[in-house]
Every structure is written in C-alpha cells, then in structure tokens.
Design a protein around this motif. Structure first.
Motif, short mmCIF file in Angstrom:
data_model
loop_
_atom_site.label_atom_id
_atom_site.label_comp_id
_atom_site.label_asym_id
_atom_site.label_seq_id
_atom_site.Cartn_x
_atom_site.Cartn_y
_atom_site.Cartn_z
N ALA A 146 0.83 -1.21 0.00
CA ALA A 146 0.00 0.00 0.00
C ALA A 146 0.86 1.26 0.00
CB ALA A 146 -0.93 -0.01 1.21
N ALA A 147 1.97 1.20 0.73
CA ALA A 147 2.84 2.37 0.82
C ALA A 147 3.47 2.72 -0.52
CB ALA A 147 3.93 2.14 1.87
N VAL A 148 3.92 1.72 -1.25
CA VAL A 148 4.57 2.02 -2.53
C VAL A 148 3.55 2.40 -3.61
CG1 VAL A 148 6.61 0.64 -2.01
CG2 VAL A 148 4.69 -0.45 -3.18
N ILE A 149 2.31 1.90 -3.49
CA ILE A 149 1.27 2.37 -4.40
C ILE A 149 0.92 3.83 -4.07
CG2 ILE A 149 -1.15 2.12 -5.09
CD1 ILE A 149 -0.87 -0.88 -4.78
N LEU A 150 0.78 4.13 -2.78
CA LEU A 150 0.48 5.50 -2.35
C LEU A 150 1.51 6.48 -2.88
CD1 LEU A 150 -0.61 6.68 1.18
CD2 LEU A 150 1.11 7.90 -0.09
N SER A 151 2.79 6.15 -2.74
CA SER A 151 3.84 7.07 -3.17
C SER A 151 3.80 7.28 -4.69
CB SER A 151 5.22 6.58 -2.74
OG SER A 151 5.53 5.31 -3.31
N THR A 152 3.44 6.24 -5.43
CA THR A 152 3.31 6.39 -6.88
C THR A 152 2.11 7.27 -7.22
OG1 THR A 152 4.29 4.22 -7.23
CG2 THR A 152 3.05 5.14 -9.06
N GLU A 153 0.99 7.08 -6.53
CA GLU A 153 -0.18 7.93 -6.75
C GLU A 153 0.16 9.39 -6.45
OE1 GLU A 153 -2.86 6.88 -8.11
OE2 GLU A 153 -3.02 4.73 -7.71
N ALA A 154 0.96 9.62 -5.41
CA ALA A 154 1.35 10.99 -5.07
C ALA A 154 2.21 11.62 -6.17
CB ALA A 154 2.10 11.00 -3.74
N ARG A 155 3.09 10.82 -6.78
CA ARG A 155 3.87 11.32 -7.92
C ARG A 155 2.95 11.68 -9.08
NH1 ARG A 155 9.56 9.62 -7.69
NH2 ARG A 155 9.91 8.42 -5.78
N HIS A 156 1.98 10.83 -9.35
CA HIS A 156 1.00 11.14 -10.40
C HIS A 156 0.31 12.47 -10.10
CE1 HIS A 156 0.30 6.53 -11.22
NE2 HIS A 156 1.48 6.94 -11.62
N ALA A 157 -0.18 12.61 -8.86
CA ALA A 157 -0.94 13.81 -8.49
C ALA A 157 -0.10 15.07 -8.66
CB ALA A 157 -1.43 13.68 -7.05
N ALA A 158 1.16 15.02 -8.24
CA ALA A 158 2.02 16.20 -8.34
C ALA A 158 2.32 16.54 -9.80
CB ALA A 158 3.32 15.95 -7.58
N TRP A 159 2.55 15.51 -10.63
CA TRP A 159 2.85 15.76 -12.04
C TRP A 159 1.65 16.36 -12.75
CZ3 TRP A 159 0.69 13.52 -16.49
CH2 TRP A 159 1.30 13.91 -17.69
N VAL A 160 0.47 15.80 -12.54
CA VAL A 160 -0.72 16.31 -13.22
C VAL A 160 -1.02 17.75 -12.77
CG1 VAL A 160 -3.20 16.01 -13.60
CG2 VAL A 160 -1.70 14.00 -13.51
N ALA A 161 -0.94 18.00 -11.47
CA ALA A 161 -1.25 19.34 -10.96
C ALA A 161 -0.24 20.38 -11.42
CB ALA A 161 -1.31 19.31 -9.44
N GLY A 162 1.06 20.02 -11.40
CA GLY A 162 2.10 21.00 -11.70
C GLY A 162 2.35 21.18 -13.19
N PRO A 163 3.15 20.32 -13.83
CA PRO A 163 3.50 20.52 -15.24
C PRO A 163 2.31 20.55 -16.19
CG PRO A 163 4.98 18.94 -14.23
CD PRO A 163 3.90 19.20 -13.22
N VAL A 164 1.27 19.75 -15.94
CA VAL A 164 0.15 19.67 -16.89
C VAL A 164 -0.87 20.78 -16.64
CG1 VAL A 164 -1.73 18.24 -17.77
CG2 VAL A 164 0.45 17.19 -17.16
N ASN A 165 -1.38 20.88 -15.41
CA ASN A 165 -2.46 21.84 -15.12
C ASN A 165 -1.96 23.18 -14.61
OD1 ASN A 165 -4.39 20.00 -15.93
ND2 ASN A 165 -4.78 19.23 -13.87
N LYS A 166 -0.64 23.31 -14.39
CA LYS A 166 -0.04 24.58 -13.95
C LYS A 166 -0.64 25.06 -12.63
CE LYS A 166 2.51 24.87 -17.69
NZ LYS A 166 2.11 23.61 -18.36
N GLU A 167 -0.88 24.11 -11.73
CA GLU A 167 -1.41 24.45 -10.41
C GLU A 167 -0.46 23.91 -9.34
OE1 GLU A 167 -5.50 23.39 -10.00
OE2 GLU A 167 -6.12 24.58 -11.74
N ASN A 168 -0.91 23.97 -8.09
CA ASN A 168 -0.04 23.55 -6.99
C ASN A 168 0.27 22.07 -7.08
OD1 ASN A 168 -0.68 26.17 -5.94
ND2 ASN A 168 -2.53 25.32 -5.07
N PRO A 169 1.55 21.67 -7.08
CA PRO A 169 1.86 20.25 -7.13
C PRO A 169 1.72 19.55 -5.79
CG PRO A 169 3.88 21.52 -7.14
CD PRO A 169 2.75 22.52 -7.20
#
Length: 306
Positions: A146-169
C-alpha cells in the motif's frame, strides 16, 4: 483557470440504482480486515484504470495539443494508465478468489483538458484513500504494498497538478488522510453499476455538500442535499489538521489552506460515520510560488458535489 472548469463538470452525481457502486453495508471498523482493505483499494484502482484507458481511447495526441496541453502530456498519461493497470493486477492477485470485480463507469470529461482536471482530483483522492486506510492493515507485506502504491499515486498527483495543469503540485507539508466512507462518497458518483456478486464494503455514502463563493479566509455559502445545515458544523480536513466551523446564516468561514476536504457534521469535535451528515466537498485554491493565495472569490475552488 482549470480549477474553474473542474467546478463545472465535476459538480455531478450519477443516478442511483439498486446496485450502483460497490455494495455498502453499515460502516463498522470491527468488520474491516485486510481483505476488506485490499478490495476497497482494488475498487479505486479499477476506477482509475478505466478512467485513463477510456480517455486515451477517446483522445489522440493532436487532441491533447490542440486543447492547449503539452505535446508530451499524452505519453505520460499512457504511463500512468499502465501503472494503474499494474496496481489492479497486483491487488487482484493478492486477493485471488476473494477479489472484487470491475464495475461500469461514467466520467464527465468532454476534452483532454477536462480529463486532466479530473485526473488531478482522482489522483489526490487516491493518495488520501491509501493514507486513511493504512490504519486498518495488519499484514506488514500488504502495508508495504500500500505504501509504494500510495507514493506512486502521489507522484501522479504532483505531475498532473504541476506541469500539466499549472497548479499547486502539493497541498502542504502533509497529505490529507480520508475515511473509507468519505472516499466511497467521492468515488460513487462515477460508478453506474457493479456485479451483484461483488463483496460489500463497510461504508456508506453521504448526501451532497456544496460551497459557493469559496475563498481562503472568507465566508462561503454552504448547502446540503436534503439536510439542514444551520447550526451544524463543517469539518475542514487539511493535512493532519481538522478545523470545525459552525454554519451560521447559511455560511462558514473557509480556513486559510491550499487544499481542503469538507464534510458537514453534527459535532464540533468529531467527524466520522456516526456524525457526518453530508459531504464531501473538495476545495482547492491556487497559490503562487511564494505561497501567496492567487484565488479570486467564487472561481477558485474545485467544488465536488456528490
């Protein structure tokens, strides 16, 4: 701004039916074991996998770039789709014959940019779901998974919010853990039906909670479907903190925070399945690189009605 468009299309609720979403039973922590937690996680991973595969089948690379997204965005979303499918396979394998099955889904995106906005929401909820469910896991191997899935989901969330949507990562120094029923309420709006043979989950869905004219530190209007809000409290979850604000004259003052999950509760000290009466709403406010709010009243929040 992209968060404005998210308000428009995520303020959405699927019609209920006798077997919409994974079957719920009365919430009770005593009935939560590792199999329940893994099936809860698998339910969310099925949803995410279907979300990405469906959008990538619908939109070409040209569709992405013509909608103003970076040229490389679709390729990265393909990688995320592969990650989500790998999560499904891992959890299904661990559960074996006890594994829940995929449901049928409906997502309200109409373009690559609205898909990217909803991706930001779903990835953030995924992080909060794993963080909230960790307390119930007893098998250390499952907890590591669960921990390693969570950390991967967090990387997804930061990438989508920052580089793609130009919002807070990120939303701050700590992510926000959410209870099983709170996440279930958010996820259920995208699920139209499930196999009747799927195992039930110890969760329940809450009525919709809606904010209008929300900005950090300002009064916002708050309403709930079929529930009187006056005199009750809104519990705002942000990181490791919960702030309780009483509803007065149909309004509450929104705490100063980048990202908030909010529920209506009958208690000024507790927000759990026994006290929550409506929610959850998702409020996200843009902050610049200096940590200063750049929100404009009414247009700055992801307000998810479920």
């Amino acid at each position: 701004m992209k968060s404005t468009s998210l308000i428009a299309f995520v303020s959405f609720a699927c019609a209920a039916s006798a077997f919409v979403i994974p079957q719920a039973r009365d919430a009770s922590t005593s009935s939560i074991d590792d199999t329940v937690v893994l099936n809860y996680a698998l339910t969310l991973e099925y949803l995410e996998s279907a979300f990405y595969s469906g959008a990538l089948n619908n939109f070409t690379e040209d569709d992405f770039t013509n909608d103003g997204l970076p040229q490389w965005a679709r390729g990265r979303f393909e990688q995320i789709a592969a990650h989500e499918q790998a999560h499904v396979q891992l959890l299904s394998g661990a559960l074996g014959a006890n594994a829940t099955q995929a449901c049928n889904y409906s997502f309200p995106y109409t373009s690559p940019s609205s898909f990217a906005a909803l991706s930001q929401l779903l990835e953030g909820v995924g992080v909060s779901a794993y963080a909230g469910a960790a307390q119930y896991v007893t098998n250390k191997n499952y907890l590591t998974t669960a921990a390693v899935i969570l950390s991967t989901e967090a990387r997804h969330a930061a990438w989508v919010a920052g580089p793609v949507n130009k919002e807070n990562p990120w939303s701050g120094p700590f992510d926000t853990a959410l209870g099983l029923s709170t996440v279930y309420t958010l996820a259920s709006q995208f699920i139209t039906s499930c196999p009747s043979s799927n195992p039930s989950l110890p969760v329940k869905a809450f009525p919709a909670l809606t904010f209008a004219n929300a900005s950090p530190g300002e009064a916002a209007d708050v309403t709930a479907d079929g529930v009187t809000t006056e005199g009750q409290y809104v519990a705002f979850f942000s990181g490791l903190s919960t702030t309780f604000v009483q509803v007065q004259n149909g309004q509450v003052t929104v705490p100063n925070a980048t990202s908030l999950y909010a529920v209506l509760t009958s208690s000024n000290a507790t927000a759990d399945d026994s006290t929550i009466t409506a929610g959850v709403a998702v409020l996200q406010f843009p902050f610049n690189s200096n940590g200063t709010s750049s929100a404009s009243t009414g247009d700055s929040s992801m307000n998810v009605k479920v």
